[in-house]
Scaffold this active site. Structure first.
Site, PDB file in Angstrom:
ATOM      1  N   LYS A  17     106.348  13.008 112.001  1.00  0.00           N
ATOM      2  CA  LYS A  17     104.900  13.064 112.270  1.00  0.00           C
ATOM      3  C   LYS A  17     104.546  12.139 113.423  1.00  0.00           C
ATOM      4  O   LYS A  17     103.712  12.473 114.282  1.00  0.00           O
ATOM      5  CB  LYS A  17     104.114  12.705 110.998  1.00  0.00           C
ATOM      6  N   GLN A  61     101.869   9.144 102.817  1.00  0.00           N
ATOM      7  CA  GLN A  61     103.058   9.953 102.535  1.00  0.00           C
ATOM      8  C   GLN A  61     103.353   9.959 101.034  1.00  0.00           C
ATOM      9  O   GLN A  61     103.467   8.899 100.415  1.00  0.00           O
ATOM     10  CB  GLN A  61     104.257   9.386 103.327  1.00  0.00           C
ATOM     11  N   ASP A  84      95.435  15.969 105.512  1.00  0.00           N
ATOM     12  CA  ASP A  84      96.353  16.730 104.660  1.00  0.00           C
ATOM     13  C   ASP A  84      95.588  17.741 103.790  1.00  0.00           C
ATOM     14  O   ASP A  84      96.196  18.603 103.173  1.00  0.00           O
ATOM     15  CB  ASP A  84      97.092  15.778 103.701  1.00  0.00           C
TER      16      ASP A  84
END
Ligand code: NAP
Length: 250
Positions: A17, A61, A84
């Protein structure tokens, strides 16, 4: 990007990322907390990032170490910075088809279907897996495009039979090479979301690629299929978040 602990797979995802941010010219910061970090420390960090004007997207994460409550952490992220699309506000908006962000993996899959001109309308779509981050939203996006959707899980009876009905089969199970040729209809489109390790520790998907590839019309490889699409969608969501937070219209 916030990473807690030293899970090797999470480290790889965060690095990828970070690289993607560099590639598209986004400024990014990484916060690596030790596995011993407390819930309070993590929530404090999220709150700090919520209030930083130069940060438009926050990624925590997952999975988090077991002593941390991922639901509370996701709930603490400002929904406008939740690139997300895991926050309940964003999940609800997706249900209503009035969203700002789509969850990255399912949206990446839809983008792939669109770019290969694979129609969804009226098709039998079977998703194996019902997680909040992949299976459920995947089913919802296929439904939004007028697919006839079945979502399967570990209690599904006659799974192979259900899968054989699929014109579009999406595997998000987390079991290496789980989908075999006898679960796939001739000419089906097979999307492999899995990121697993085979018996030799090699990266592989949820689909037994070698046995399935000659039976279907399209199949996504692992690596190199859904994974890069997920990251591309994340970048797209982050750009959108930046525009929304700064009142920039296209
Ligand atoms: P998850 O939360 O573990 O969910 C797995 C799902 O599979 C569950 O709904 C489970 O059913 C179902 N399942 C397990 N065993 C089954 C069986 N024998 N028959 C039918 N269904 C079964 O996993 P996830 O987070 O959705 O991830 C799935 C896979 O996608 C993993 O390999 C993960 O690494 C990968 N992934 C890839 C990306 C990417 O960017 N490519 C992104 C996210 C995840 P129950 O609900 O009944 O337990």
């Amino acid at each position: 990007m916030v990473i807690v602990g030293d899970d090797p797979a999470s480290r790889v995802y965060v690095n990828n990322k970070k690289k993607a941010c560099e590639a598209v010219g986004f400024y990014s910061e990484e916060y690596a907390l030790p596995a011993s970090a407390t819930q309070e420390e993590l929530l404090d960090l999220v709150n700090t990032l919520n209030s930083k004007a130069d940060i438009n997207g926050i990624l925590v994460q997952l999975p988090l170490p077991k002593h941390l409550d991922d639901k509370a952490v996701i709930a603490a992220i400002n929904p406008q910075k939740d690139v997300d699309a895991f926050h309940a506000v964003n999940v609800g908006k997706i249900m209503l088809c009035e969203y700002d962000f789509l969850p990255c993996t399912p949206a990446g899959v839809m983008e792939m279907l669109h770019s290969y001109d694979i129609p969804v309308e009226g098709k039998e779509c079977v998703v194996i897996g019902r997680s909040n981050i992949v299976g459920k939203p995947m089913g919802m996006l296929l439904l939004h495009e007028n697919g006839t959707v079945t979502i399967c899980h570990s209690r599904t009876k006659n799974l192979a039979e259900v899968c054989r009905r699929a014109d579009i089969l999406v595997a998000a199970v987390g079991i290496p090479k789980f989908v075999k040729a006898d679960m796939v209809k001739d000419g089906a489109v097979v999307i492999d979301v899995g990121m697993d390790r085979d018996e030799n520790g090699k990266l592989c998907g949820d689909v037994d690629f070698e046995s399935v590839k000659d039976k279907c019309s399209f199949i996504t490889p692992v690596p190199g299929g859904v994974g890069p699409m997920t990251i591309a969608t994340l970048m797209k969501n982050t750009l959108k978040a930046c525009k929304l937070q700064n009142n920039i219209n296209d």
